[in-house]
Design a protein around this motif. Structure first.
Motif, short mmCIF file in Angstrom:
data_model
loop_
_atom_site.label_atom_id
_atom_site.label_comp_id
_atom_site.label_asym_id
_atom_site.label_seq_id
_atom_site.Cartn_x
_atom_site.Cartn_y
_atom_site.Cartn_z
N TYR A 131 0.82 -1.22 0.00
CA TYR A 131 0.00 0.00 0.00
C TYR A 131 0.85 1.27 0.00
CZ TYR A 131 -3.05 3.68 1.88
OH TYR A 131 -3.73 4.87 2.08
N THR A 160 -5.44 1.40 -3.41
CA THR A 160 -5.98 1.90 -2.14
C THR A 160 -7.26 1.15 -1.78
OG1 THR A 160 -7.31 3.63 -3.19
CG2 THR A 160 -5.03 4.20 -2.65
N SER A 161 -7.82 1.47 -0.63
CA SER A 161 -8.95 0.67 -0.14
C SER A 161 -10.30 1.03 -0.77
CB SER A 161 -9.07 0.85 1.38
OG SER A 161 -9.52 2.16 1.67
N ARG A 162 -10.43 2.27 -1.24
CA ARG A 162 -11.72 2.80 -1.73
C ARG A 162 -12.83 2.68 -0.68
NH1 ARG A 162 -11.74 2.92 -8.17
NH2 ARG A 162 -9.49 2.96 -8.37
N LEU A 163 -12.42 2.86 0.55
CA LEU A 163 -13.40 2.82 1.64
C LEU A 163 -14.03 4.19 1.90
CD1 LEU A 163 -11.55 0.45 4.13
CD2 LEU A 163 -13.86 0.10 3.26
N SER A 164 -13.52 5.23 1.23
CA SER A 164 -13.93 6.59 1.62
C SER A 164 -15.44 6.85 1.59
CB SER A 164 -13.18 7.64 0.79
OG SER A 164 -13.27 7.37 -0.58
N GLU A 186 -3.25 7.42 7.21
CA GLU A 186 -4.30 8.04 6.38
C GLU A 186 -5.60 8.15 7.19
OE1 GLU A 186 -3.56 9.59 3.70
OE2 GLU A 186 -1.54 8.77 3.90
N ASN A 221 -6.54 9.84 -4.91
CA ASN A 221 -6.03 10.92 -4.06
C ASN A 221 -4.91 11.73 -4.72
OD1 ASN A 221 -5.75 12.39 -1.49
ND2 ASN A 221 -3.76 11.38 -1.46
N ARG A 278 -6.48 13.92 -7.17
CA ARG A 278 -7.22 15.03 -6.52
C ARG A 278 -6.25 16.16 -6.19
NH1 ARG A 278 -11.97 12.39 -2.58
NH2 ARG A 278 -11.98 10.41 -3.65
N ASP A 326 -17.83 10.34 -2.02
CA ASP A 326 -17.35 10.41 -0.64
C ASP A 326 -17.32 11.85 -0.11
OD1 ASP A 326 -15.03 11.62 -1.67
OD2 ASP A 326 -13.84 9.78 -1.60
N ASP A 381 -17.29 14.85 1.80
CA ASP A 381 -17.36 14.81 3.25
C ASP A 381 -17.21 16.22 3.81
OD1 ASP A 381 -16.76 12.84 5.73
OD2 ASP A 381 -15.49 14.61 5.88
N ASN A 434 -13.42 16.31 5.32
CA ASN A 434 -12.32 15.94 4.42
C ASN A 434 -12.27 16.78 3.15
OD1 ASN A 434 -10.89 14.04 5.78
ND2 ASN A 434 -11.78 12.27 4.77
N ASN A 435 -13.42 17.14 2.62
CA ASN A 435 -13.38 17.87 1.35
C ASN A 435 -12.85 19.29 1.54
OD1 ASN A 435 -13.72 17.76 -1.50
ND2 ASN A 435 -15.59 18.96 -1.29
N ASN A 466 -9.11 19.32 2.73
CA ASN A 466 -8.14 18.99 1.68
C ASN A 466 -8.04 20.10 0.65
OD1 ASN A 466 -6.67 16.33 1.76
ND2 ASN A 466 -8.72 15.67 2.37
C1 LIG Z 1 -8.87 18.20 -3.06
C2 LIG Z 1 -9.19 16.96 -2.26
C3 LIG Z 1 -10.49 16.70 -1.87
C4 LIG Z 1 -10.79 15.57 -1.10
N1 LIG Z 1 -12.10 15.34 -0.72
C5 LIG Z 1 -12.38 14.27 0.05
C6 LIG Z 1 -13.72 14.01 0.48
O1 LIG Z 1 -14.65 14.77 0.20
N2 LIG Z 1 -13.94 12.89 1.22
C7 LIG Z 1 -12.95 12.05 1.58
O2 LIG Z 1 -13.21 11.05 2.26
N3 LIG Z 1 -11.67 12.28 1.21
C8 LIG Z 1 -11.35 13.35 0.46
N4 LIG Z 1 -10.06 13.56 0.07
C9 LIG Z 1 -8.99 12.70 0.62
C10 LIG Z 1 -8.63 11.48 -0.21
O3 LIG Z 1 -8.42 11.82 -1.55
C11 LIG Z 1 -9.66 10.36 -0.13
O4 LIG Z 1 -10.01 10.11 1.22
C12 LIG Z 1 -9.10 9.08 -0.73
O5 LIG Z 1 -8.77 9.29 -2.08
C13 LIG Z 1 -10.10 7.98 -0.59
O6 LIG Z 1 -9.66 6.83 -1.24
P1 LIG Z 1 -9.43 5.50 -0.42
O7 LIG Z 1 -10.59 5.24 0.48
O8 LIG Z 1 -9.06 4.47 -1.40
O9 LIG Z 1 -8.18 5.92 0.47
P2 LIG Z 1 -7.12 5.02 1.24
O10 LIG Z 1 -5.79 5.43 0.75
O11 LIG Z 1 -7.45 3.60 1.21
O12 LIG Z 1 -7.23 5.58 2.74
C14 LIG Z 1 -8.11 5.01 3.72
C15 LIG Z 1 -8.98 6.09 4.30
O13 LIG Z 1 -8.18 7.11 4.90
C16 LIG Z 1 -8.79 8.38 4.72
N5 LIG Z 1 -7.92 9.24 3.93
C17 LIG Z 1 -7.04 8.89 2.95
N6 LIG Z 1 -6.41 9.98 2.47
C18 LIG Z 1 -6.91 11.04 3.15
C19 LIG Z 1 -6.67 12.43 3.10
N7 LIG Z 1 -5.80 13.00 2.27
N8 LIG Z 1 -7.38 13.22 3.94
C20 LIG Z 1 -8.27 12.70 4.80
N9 LIG Z 1 -8.54 11.38 4.89
C21 LIG Z 1 -7.87 10.57 4.07
C22 LIG Z 1 -10.08 8.15 3.96
O14 LIG Z 1 -11.14 8.06 4.88
C23 LIG Z 1 -9.81 6.83 3.26
O15 LIG Z 1 -10.98 6.12 2.94
C24 LIG Z 1 -9.74 14.69 -0.72
C25 LIG Z 1 -8.44 14.95 -1.14
C26 LIG Z 1 -8.16 16.07 -1.90
C27 LIG Z 1 -6.74 16.33 -2.30
#
Ligand SMILES: Cc1cc2nc3c(=O)[nH]c(=O)nc-3n(C[C@H](O)[C@H](O)[C@H](O)COP(=O)(O)OP(=O)(O)OC[C@H]3O[C@@H](n4cnc5c(N)ncnc54)[C@H](O)[C@@H]3O)c2cc1C
Length: 478
Positions: free
Chosen positions: A228, A240-244, A275, A341, A344, A372, A374, A377-378, A381
Motif C-alpha cells: 500500500y 488503495t482501499s476505496r473505503l472513503s 491516512e 487521491n 485530486r 465520498d 465529506d 475531508n473535502n 483537503n
Molecule cells: C482536493 C481533495 C479533496 C478531497 N475530498 C475528500 C472528500 O470529500 N472525502 C474524503 O473522504 N476524502 C477526500 N479527500 C482525501 C482522499 O483523496 C480520499 O479520502 C481518498 O482518495 C479515498 O480513497 P481511499 O478510500 O481508497 O483511500 P485510502 O488510501 O485507502 O485511505 C483510507 C482512508 O483514509 C482516509 N484518507 C485517505 N487519504 C486522506 C486524506 N488525504 N485526507 C483525509 N482522509 C484521508 C479516507 O477516509 C480513506 O478512505 C480529498 C483529497 C483532496 C486532495
C-alpha cells in the motif's frame, strides 16, 4: 412517566450501519422497543444539501440499512422535513422514552444536535449521545496548553498517546418487536435520477451499504494492504482501499478498520493507519473551525487575488484543460464519482495555482460530484491544496502536472483509460501531447485543438503568475 413499552428512537445520520453502532447497542440494552429513524432535511440550513453523487449513494445506503435492521427485527422509519420538527413529532407520537444518536463534530451539526437535545429535554425525553465515528473525540486531543492542533504530526502523536482505539461492538441481538410507525417510501425521495446512464455507471463500480463496506475492507486487507505505501500514489493501479464513501456515510466505523489491521506491522500498515489519522485530523480541524467550506483557516488568504475565470473553471470541470493527468482525474470523477487521491491533489493544485480560481469553486464541484464528499475531508483537503488550511501545502509549492503524470502514471495507462482520445500516444509523451511530433500525433489520430485541447495555460507562465499573486498577498498583509 413513560411506560416500559415506551420506545427508544435511534436517530441515524452519518452512521448507516448496524455493526459497531454504540447508539443502537445502547438502545437494545434498554430492553425497550426501538424505532430507527432517518431524517431527510431539505429545508434547514444544515446539513449542507447533499450533492448529486452523495444523494445517489445515500439511496443505496438506506436500502442496505433497512435490510440489515430488519434482520435484527427493527424497521427503519424514513421521514422528510425540518429535523427538529421531525424528531419532536416522532417522539411525541410514540411517547418515546429516549432518543439516542452517535455524535457529529462539524460545528453546524453540533449546533443542530444541541437544538434537538433541547427540544427533547423540553418534552421530558432522555437524550443519549455516543462516540462512534472518530477514533478520538476532537475535544480529547489537545495541546499541552489545552488548545487545538494545527499541525498533523503532533496531533497524531497526541491522539495515539491516548491509548488504543476501543474494540468494535457486536451486532445487536434480534428485537422482533417492531412497532408500527408510518414513514416515507425511499423511492418518494427521488435521491437517484431516473434512467440515467451516469447512475448506471456508478452502480457498476460501487456497492453502497454495510455489506459492501465490509467486503471492501476484507478484500483490501487480504490483497492490497501489502504494498500500500507505494501503490497508494499510483492512479493507474488499484492500490488503495476505496473505503472513503463507506466511511463518509458511516457504513463502516474507523474502529472496525483499525482493528482489521491492528496486528499488521511495517510501513504499509503504518501508512494506512496514518491516512485514517488524516481523516481524524480533518475532523478535528472542522470541529474547531466554523464553516470550513467557506472560510480560510488562515485569514490572511482572505486577501488572495483569485480570478473570476468562468471559462477555465468550466474546462477544468469538464476535463478539457489540455493537461492529460488533470483531465483524466476530472473525467474519472464524472464517470465514477471518485478520484484517486494523488490526482485530486494535482487537479486541485491546477485549479487554484495554474488557473488562480478560488478553492471554494473546486470544493463545491467536488462536493456535488464525489460519492465520498465529506463535510470535513473535502474542505480541509481543498484548503490544504490552496495553502490556506491547517498544515497546508505552502502556496509556492506548485505541482508540475506533466512531471506528476510521468511520475505516477509512468505507462500512461490511467490517462489512456479516462482520456481515450489520447490512447494511441506513447508514454511519457502522453502527458505532454504538444511535445509529440506531427506525424506521431497523426498516427495516433490526435489533432490538437480539435480532438484534444491545447493546454489552457502554459505551465511555466502560470507558475510565475501564481508566485506573483502570492507576492501580492504577502505585500498586502505586511
Ligand atoms: C482536493 C481533495 C479533496 C478531497 N475530498 C475528500 C472528500 O470529500 N472525502 C474524503 O473522504 N476524502 C477526500 N479527500 C482525501 C482522499 O483523496 C480520499 O479520502 C481518498 O482518495 C479515498 O480513497 P481511499 O478510500 O481508497 O483511500 P485510502 O488510501 O485507502 O485511505 C483510507 C482512508 O483514509 C482516509 N484518507 C485517505 N487519504 C486522506 C486524506 N488525504 N485526507 C483525509 N482522509 C484521508 C479516507 O477516509 C480513506 O478512505 C480529498 C483529497 C483532496 C486532495
Amino acid at each position: 412517566m413513560p411506560s416500559s413499552s415506551a420506545p427508544v428512537i435511534v436517530w441515524f445520520r452519518d452512521d448507516l450501519r448496524v455493526g459497531d453502532n454504540p447508539a443502537l447497542v445502547h438502545a437494545t440494552e434498554a430492553g425497550r422497543p426501538i424505532i430507527a429513524l432517518y431524517v431527510l432535511d431539505l429545508i434547514s440550513e444544515f446539513p449542507r444539501p447533499l450533492g448529486t453523487a452523495t444523494r445517489w449513494w445515500l439511496h443505496g445506503s438506506l436500502e442496505s440499512l433497512r435490510t440489515s435492521l430488519l434482520r435484527v427485527g427493527i424497521p427503519l422509519v424514513l421521514r422528510c422535513g425540518p429535523t427538529i420538527d421531525v424528531v419532536r413529532d416522532l417522539a411525541e407520537e410514540t411517547g418515546a422514552e429516549a432518543v439516542a444518536w452517535n455524535r457529529r463534530y462539524d460545528p453546524a451539526a453540533v449546533a443542530l444536535d444541541n437544538e434537538v437535545a433541547n427540544a427533547m429535554h423540553d418534552l421530558g425525553v432522555k437524550v443519549v449521545t455516543c462516540a462512534a465515528n472518530l477514533l478520538f473525540e476532537p475535544s480529547d486531543v489537545t495541546t499541552k496548553a489545552g488548545g487545538s492542533f494545527r499541525v498533523f504530526t503532533p496531533f497524531w502523536r497526541a491522539a495515539l498517546q491516548r491509548g488504543a482505539p476501543r474494540v468494535p461492538l457486536p451486532l445487536p441481538s434480534d428485537r422482533s418487536n417492531p412497532l408500527k410507525v408510518s414513514g416515507d417510501e425511499l423511492s418518494e425521495w427521488t435521491l437517484r435520477p431516473a434512467q440515467s446512464e451516469w447512475a448506471h455507471k456508478l452502480s457498476r463500480v460501487w456497492q453502497p451499504g454495510e455489506q459492501g463496506a465490509l467486503e471492501r475492507l476484507s478484500e483490501f486487507v487480504d490483497r492490497r494492504l501489502n504494498g500500500y505505501a507505494r501503490a497508494r500514489d499510483r492512479p493507474d493501479r488499484e492500490g488503495t482501499s476505496r473505503l472513503s464513501p463507506h466511511l463518509r456515510f458511516g457504513e463502516i466505523s474507523p474502529f472496525q478498520i483499525w482493528h482489521a489491521v491492528r496486528n499488521r506491522q511495517g510501513e504499509d500498515a503504518d501508512r494506512f493507519r496514518m491516512e485514517l489519522g488524516w481523516r481524524e485530523f480533518n475532523h478535528h480541524i472542522a470541529f474547531h473551525h466554523q464553516d470550513l467550506h467557506e472560510r480560510n483557516v488562515q485569514p490572511r488568504f482572505d486577501a488572495f487575488p483569485w480570478r473570476e475565470n468562468e471559462s477555465s473553471l468550466q474546462e477544468w470541470q469538464e476535463g478539457r484543460t489540455g493537461y492529460p493527468i488533470v483531465d483524466a482525474g476530472m473525467r474519472q470523477l464524472r464517470e465514477t464519482g471518485w478520484m484517486h487521491n494523488r490526482v485530486r491533489m494535482i487537479a486541485a493544485s491546477f485549479l487554484v495555482k495554474h488557473l488562480l480560481v478560488d478553492w471554494r469553486e473546486g470544493e463545491r464541484w467536488f462536493w456535488n460530484r464525489l460519492v465520498d464528499a465529506d463535510p470535513a475531508n473535502n474542505p480541509a483537503n481543498w484548503q490544504w491544496a490552496a495553502g490556506s488550511g491547517a498544515d497546508a501545502a505552502p502556496f509556492f509549492r506548485i505541482f508540475n502536472p506533466i512531471r506528476q503524470g510521468e511520475l505516477f502514471d509512468p505507462e500512461g495507462s490511467y490517462v489512456r483509460r479516462f482520456v481515450p482520445e489520447l490512447a494511441g500516444l506513447p508514454a511519457p509523451q502522453i502527458h505532454s501531447p504538444w511535445t509529440v511530433g506531427e506525424q506521431r500525433l497523426k498516427d495516433a489520430g490526435v489533432t490538437l485543438g480539435k480532438t484534444y485541447p491545447h493546454p489552457v495555460v502554459d505551465h511555466k507562465a502560470a507558475r510565475e503568475m501564481a508566485l506573483d499573486a502570492l507576492k501580492d498577498l504577502r505585500n498586502s498583509s505586511e
